[in-house]
Motif scaffolding. Structure first.
Motif, PDB file in Angstrom:
ATOM      1  N   ASP A 113       0.839  -1.207   0.000  1.00  0.00           N
ATOM      2  CA  ASP A 113       0.000   0.000   0.000  1.00  0.00           C
ATOM      3  C   ASP A 113       0.873   1.255   0.000  1.00  0.00           C
ATOM      4  OD1 ASP A 113      -2.371  -1.447   0.012  1.00  0.00           O
ATOM      5  OD2 ASP A 113      -2.368  -1.621   2.196  1.00  0.00           O
ATOM      6  N   TYR A 114       1.619   1.438  -1.072  1.00  0.00           N
ATOM      7  CA  TYR A 114       2.617   2.508  -1.140  1.00  0.00           C
ATOM      8  C   TYR A 114       2.043   3.879  -0.816  1.00  0.00           C
ATOM      9  CZ  TYR A 114       6.192   5.636  -2.997  1.00  0.00           C
ATOM     10  OH  TYR A 114       7.118   6.640  -3.123  1.00  0.00           O
ATOM     11  N   LEU A 115       0.843   4.167  -1.296  1.00  0.00           N
ATOM     12  CA  LEU A 115       0.252   5.490  -1.089  1.00  0.00           C
ATOM     13  C   LEU A 115      -0.453   5.619   0.254  1.00  0.00           C
ATOM     14  CD1 LEU A 115      -1.084   6.390  -4.643  1.00  0.00           C
ATOM     15  CD2 LEU A 115       1.041   7.104  -3.527  1.00  0.00           C
ATOM     16  N   LYS A 116      -0.290   4.629   1.121  1.00  0.00           N
ATOM     17  CA  LYS A 116      -0.808   4.739   2.477  1.00  0.00           C
ATOM     18  C   LYS A 116       0.374   4.870   3.435  1.00  0.00           C
ATOM     19  CE  LYS A 116      -5.121   2.322   1.483  1.00  0.00           C
ATOM     20  NZ  LYS A 116      -6.027   1.188   1.811  1.00  0.00           N
ATOM     21  N   TYR A 117       0.230   4.425   4.649  1.00  0.00           N
ATOM     22  CA  TYR A 117       1.219   4.672   5.693  1.00  0.00           C
ATOM     23  C   TYR A 117       2.270   3.569   5.801  1.00  0.00           C
ATOM     24  CZ  TYR A 117       2.170   7.653   9.775  1.00  0.00           C
ATOM     25  OH  TYR A 117       2.703   8.542  10.662  1.00  0.00           O
ATOM     26  N   ASN A 118       1.985   2.399   5.251  1.00  0.00           N
ATOM     27  CA  ASN A 118       2.825   1.233   5.494  1.00  0.00           C
ATOM     28  C   ASN A 118       4.210   1.354   4.885  1.00  0.00           C
ATOM     29  OD1 ASN A 118       0.671   0.046   6.802  1.00  0.00           O
ATOM     30  ND2 ASN A 118      -0.035  -1.059   4.984  1.00  0.00           N
ATOM     31  N   GLY A 119       5.227   1.039   5.681  1.00  0.00           N
ATOM     32  CA  GLY A 119       6.584   0.923   5.162  1.00  0.00           C
ATOM     33  C   GLY A 119       7.311   2.222   4.899  1.00  0.00           C
ATOM     34  N   HIS A 120       6.777   3.359   5.322  1.00  0.00           N
ATOM     35  CA  HIS A 120       7.392   4.652   5.043  1.00  0.00           C
ATOM     36  C   HIS A 120       8.036   5.260   6.294  1.00  0.00           C
ATOM     37  CE1 HIS A 120       5.890   5.637   0.939  1.00  0.00           C
ATOM     38  NE2 HIS A 120       4.901   4.834   1.277  1.00  0.00           N
ATOM     39  N   VAL A 121       9.073   6.040   6.071  1.00  0.00           N
ATOM     40  CA  VAL A 121       9.631   6.937   7.082  1.00  0.00           C
ATOM     41  C   VAL A 121       9.959   8.254   6.396  1.00  0.00           C
ATOM     42  CG1 VAL A 121      11.588   7.429   8.609  1.00  0.00           C
ATOM     43  CG2 VAL A 121      10.577   5.157   8.593  1.00  0.00           C
ATOM     44  N   LEU A 122       9.501   9.348   6.949  1.00  0.00           N
ATOM     45  CA  LEU A 122       9.770  10.675   6.398  1.00  0.00           C
ATOM     46  C   LEU A 122      10.821  11.353   7.281  1.00  0.00           C
ATOM     47  CD1 LEU A 122       8.748  12.502   4.073  1.00  0.00           C
ATOM     48  CD2 LEU A 122       7.293  13.628   5.766  1.00  0.00           C
ATOM     49  N   GLU A 123      11.929  11.751   6.662  1.00  0.00           N
ATOM     50  CA  GLU A 123      13.060  12.329   7.404  1.00  0.00           C
ATOM     51  C   GLU A 123      13.371  13.739   6.929  1.00  0.00           C
ATOM     52  OE1 GLU A 123      17.237  10.308   8.075  1.00  0.00           O
ATOM     53  OE2 GLU A 123      17.363  11.669   6.359  1.00  0.00           O
ATOM     54  N   LEU A 124      13.606  14.624   7.895  1.00  0.00           N
ATOM     55  CA  LEU A 124      14.059  15.982   7.610  1.00  0.00           C
ATOM     56  C   LEU A 124      15.525  16.071   8.010  1.00  0.00           C
ATOM     57  CD1 LEU A 124      13.279  18.869   6.709  1.00  0.00           C
ATOM     58  CD2 LEU A 124      12.828  19.370   9.124  1.00  0.00           C
ATOM     59  N   MET A 125      16.374  16.478   7.066  1.00  0.00           N
ATOM     60  CA  MET A 125      17.816  16.505   7.312  1.00  0.00           C
ATOM     61  C   MET A 125      18.387  17.887   7.005  1.00  0.00           C
ATOM     62  SD  MET A 125      20.843  14.035   5.806  1.00  0.00           S
ATOM     63  CE  MET A 125      20.692  14.630   4.099  1.00  0.00           C
ATOM     64  N   LEU A 126      19.218  18.386   7.903  1.00  0.00           N
ATOM     65  CA  LEU A 126      19.938  19.640   7.721  1.00  0.00           C
ATOM     66  C   LEU A 126      21.405  19.311   7.510  1.00  0.00           C
ATOM     67  CD1 LEU A 126      18.375  21.729  10.648  1.00  0.00           C
ATOM     68  CD2 LEU A 126      17.528  21.463   8.300  1.00  0.00           C
ATOM     69  N   GLY A 127      22.014  19.949   6.507  1.00  0.00           N
ATOM     70  CA  GLY A 127      23.421  19.728   6.227  1.00  0.00           C
ATOM     71  C   GLY A 127      24.182  21.040   6.200  1.00  0.00           C
ATOM     72  N   TYR A 128      25.362  21.048   6.800  1.00  0.00           N
ATOM     73  CA  TYR A 128      26.174  22.272   6.852  1.00  0.00           C
ATOM     74  C   TYR A 128      27.631  21.913   6.623  1.00  0.00           C
ATOM     75  CZ  TYR A 128      28.339  26.586   8.465  1.00  0.00           C
ATOM     76  OH  TYR A 128      29.092  27.725   8.537  1.00  0.00           O
ATOM     77  N   THR A 129      28.326  22.700   5.810  1.00  0.00           N
ATOM     78  CA  THR A 129      29.743  22.493   5.564  1.00  0.00           C
ATOM     79  C   THR A 129      30.507  23.758   5.912  1.00  0.00           C
ATOM     80  OG1 THR A 129      29.531  23.172   3.237  1.00  0.00           O
ATOM     81  CG2 THR A 129      29.331  20.814   3.726  1.00  0.00           C
TER      82      THR A 129
END
Length: 236
Positions: A113-129
């Protein structure tokens, strides 16, 4: 339940609009290829079993934005660790970036069920150099693959500092990463710990006058799990 579905639909719509606009912008570019790794090691964790991993990718860049898809598929047929990810990056400055990634972990032979909740993780990432140094901070903000025993979002957070330089003809790097608030065991810890320490190197091997093969190697230690990995890979 509708969070992931909405994000995926919005992402695809933005990608389509960006692709159409990119045709009129000389700075737009598309990159695609395939990385082959002896094992899939991600942030100190071995995913996809002890088999080589095929990792295709495609990315559209225009201006300060980049939209892409990335996958990982074990040649040993192990379901755990297979991935099909979407991401969007905003390069705010030459030193600072923000990336939103939708990690999806499919199971072979099963309906997820890709368009539902199963098997997903949503990540917010900040990168700095800053010069040769880099810093990354990534937090899971949604997804049923990172929920604690009470069914609440765990917000597992990963932080990494790295240093890179050139030695001879090779790019050399060292990195150290730790996880916090891992109450759901997303990073296989008991809540926190150092999980990703190591060194890496990459270079291009000249095959002919017109073709060079990019290769890489890394020695990775996971102190929390008491594991060590030595990996090798190349890019096409």
């Amino acid at each position: 339940m509708k969070t992931i579905k909405t994000i995926v639909v919005v992402f695809v719509a933005l990608l389509s609009i960006t692709a159409m606009n990119a045709q009129e912008e000389s700075g737009a570019s598309v990159d695609l290829g395939l990385d082959v790794q002896s094992r899939y090691i991600w942030r100190g964790l071995q995913l996809g079993g002890a088999s080589p991993s095929l990792q295709p990718y495609v990315e559209l860049s225009t201006g300060k934005f980049a939209f892409g898809a990335w996958g990982a598929y074990s040649t040993g047929g192990v379901s755990a660790g297979q991935e099909a990810d979407l991401y969007a990056t905003f390069n705010a400055t030459d030193n600072f970036s923000i990336t939103l990634t939708d990690y999806f972990f499919p199971v072979e032979g099963g309906a997820m069920d890709y368009l539902k909740y199963n098997g997903h993780v949503l990540e917010l990432m900040l990168g700095y150099t800053a010069g040769d140094f880099g810093f990354t901070l990534a937090t899971n903000i949604a997804g049923n693959a990172d929920m604690d025993a009470n069914g609440d979002q765990a917000y597992s957070t990963y932080a990494e500092i790295s240093y890179g330089t050139t030695i001879g003809s090779a790019d050399f790097g060292i990195f150290a990463g730790a996880v916090f608030m891992d109450d759901a065991g997303y990073y296989l810890t008991s809540g926190s710990g150092f999980i990703n320490l190591g060194v890496s190197a990459s270079k291009e091997i000249k095959i002919s006058d017109s073709f060079s093969l990019p290769v890489n190697a890394a020695l990775t230690v996971n102190p929390d799990a008491e594991n060590v990995y030595l990996t090798f890979g190349f890019s096409l």
